[in-house]
Enzyme design. Sequence first.
Site, PDB file in Angstrom:
ATOM      1  N   ILE A 155       0.836  -1.207   0.000  1.00 45.66           N
ATOM      2  CA  ILE A 155       0.000   0.000   0.000  1.00 45.66           C
ATOM      3  C   ILE A 155       0.869   1.255   0.000  1.00 45.66           C
ATOM      4  O   ILE A 155       0.671   2.167  -0.812  1.00 45.66           O
ATOM      5  CB  ILE A 155      -0.956   0.001   1.209  1.00 45.66           C
ATOM      6  CG1 ILE A 155      -1.908  -1.195   1.152  1.00 45.66           C
ATOM      7  CG2 ILE A 155      -1.757   1.305   1.248  1.00 45.66           C
ATOM      8  CD1 ILE A 155      -2.677  -1.434   2.441  1.00 45.66           C
ATOM      9  N   ARG A 232      -4.004   2.165  10.742  1.00 46.53           N
ATOM     10  CA  ARG A 232      -4.689   1.819  11.985  1.00 46.53           C
ATOM     11  C   ARG A 232      -4.781   3.064  12.865  1.00 46.53           C
ATOM     12  O   ARG A 232      -3.818   3.808  13.019  1.00 46.53           O
ATOM     13  CB  ARG A 232      -3.951   0.695  12.732  1.00 46.53           C
ATOM     14  CG  ARG A 232      -4.085  -0.678  12.071  1.00 46.53           C
ATOM     15  CD  ARG A 232      -5.521  -1.168  12.125  1.00 46.53           C
ATOM     16  NE  ARG A 232      -5.710  -2.496  11.562  1.00 46.53           N
ATOM     17  CZ  ARG A 232      -6.108  -2.745  10.317  1.00 46.53           C
ATOM     18  NH1 ARG A 232      -6.314  -1.730   9.485  1.00 46.53           N
ATOM     19  NH2 ARG A 232      -6.295  -3.978   9.901  1.00 46.53           N
ATOM     20  N   GLU A 261     -13.432   1.755  16.794  1.00 48.39           N
ATOM     21  CA  GLU A 261     -14.347   1.683  15.655  1.00 48.39           C
ATOM     22  C   GLU A 261     -15.499   0.743  15.975  1.00 48.39           C
ATOM     23  O   GLU A 261     -15.293  -0.285  16.612  1.00 48.39           O
ATOM     24  CB  GLU A 261     -13.597   1.185  14.414  1.00 48.39           C
ATOM     25  CG  GLU A 261     -12.503   2.145  13.966  1.00 48.39           C
ATOM     26  CD  GLU A 261     -11.760   1.671  12.725  1.00 48.39           C
ATOM     27  OE1 GLU A 261     -12.091   0.588  12.191  1.00 48.39           O
ATOM     28  OE2 GLU A 261     -10.859   2.385  12.268  1.00 48.39           O
ATOM     29  N   HIS A 280     -13.386   3.960   7.700  1.00 46.60           N
ATOM     30  CA  HIS A 280     -12.518   2.802   7.436  1.00 46.60           C
ATOM     31  C   HIS A 280     -12.991   2.017   6.207  1.00 46.60           C
ATOM     32  O   HIS A 280     -13.174   0.806   6.256  1.00 46.60           O
ATOM     33  CB  HIS A 280     -12.428   1.888   8.659  1.00 46.60           C
ATOM     34  CG  HIS A 280     -11.124   1.129   8.708  1.00 46.60           C
ATOM     35  ND1 HIS A 280     -10.519   0.751   9.877  1.00 46.60           N
ATOM     36  CD2 HIS A 280     -10.305   0.684   7.712  1.00 46.60           C
ATOM     37  CE1 HIS A 280      -9.391   0.088   9.620  1.00 46.60           C
ATOM     38  NE2 HIS A 280      -9.246   0.052   8.296  1.00 46.60           N
ATOM     39  N   GLY A 282     -11.363   2.467   3.129  1.00 50.40           N
ATOM     40  CA  GLY A 282     -10.317   2.497   2.117  1.00 50.40           C
ATOM     41  C   GLY A 282     -10.174   1.194   1.356  1.00 50.40           C
ATOM     42  O   GLY A 282      -9.953   1.189   0.147  1.00 50.40           O
TER      43      GLY A 282
END
Length: 310
Positions: A155, A232, A261, A280, A282
């Site tokens: 990533i 994170r 979360e 979250h 992505g």
Amino acid sequence: MSTQPAIVVTADDLAPQAVELLQGYELVYAGKTPSEEDIAALCRRHDPVAILVRYGKVGALAMDAAPHLRVISKHGSGTDTIDKVQARARGIEVRAATGANAAAVAEQALALLMACAKSVPQLDARMHAGHWDKATHKSLELGGRTVGVVGLGAIGQRFAKMAKGMEMRVIGFDPYAQNVPDYIEMVDLPALWRSADVISLHCPLTEDNRNLLNAETLARCKRGVIVVNTARGSLIDEAALLAAVRSGQVASAGLDSFAVEPMVQGHPFQRQPGFILSPHVGGTTTDAYVNMGVAAARNLLAVIAGSAAH
């Protein structure tokens, strides 16, 4: 009672392509937001050979409830929701779908960076309210600026390549990185904090890097730095980031992950200028959903096949 061996899926769905790969197994779905106790209860009931983890945490409670458990396979690249120490102690393999969502997450990081630099949400809201801020608004030009990328796995490297394509200077920190392209200038963390106009986090969460961005490290950064986090939430001390945004030390923060979360109502980031937030998502594009499901399924099948061969 099914005669097929069971796989517990800690979600309420899985890509059809992944389901097809797992057709020799009974898939038991734990629902949208399963607790550790929910997952353990399903393990007690079905004694699975594998757990495919999308949501929730898997620790000793679930592992002890599944005596035939061979593998815990993550639907994604981050395995911090799986207790790897407890798994290792029981001879249970933990696998991650490394790289399966790299394009999706890197694109989300870029979208958050662009939204911060160009004030996209704020200008959109002003336009919808009938304002025309052409005479007063100034956005940030990213070409020629320095982006510091922390974590250079699939990533981080993909994000770095996109930043390079916008003619940004790319500096990076990752003590474990391999085959880093030459357009990424490797630096230590103090140099990254000192030099970066933008900091983008792409590293896994460990006990060593929890609260990596905190009051001390944020104070070392350039005034007006942009912070992007699609990794994170616990990599950032959220109280310190809030204070830094309010003081102007951080110009804006684009965040896709959070310490807790889902984010609870009344979180201090909500309605706070300078924060651009996403839940979250992505890694949850249509393509990544399939790629992660298929990779997670293949990973667990490989471990089970290996166990059967011994």
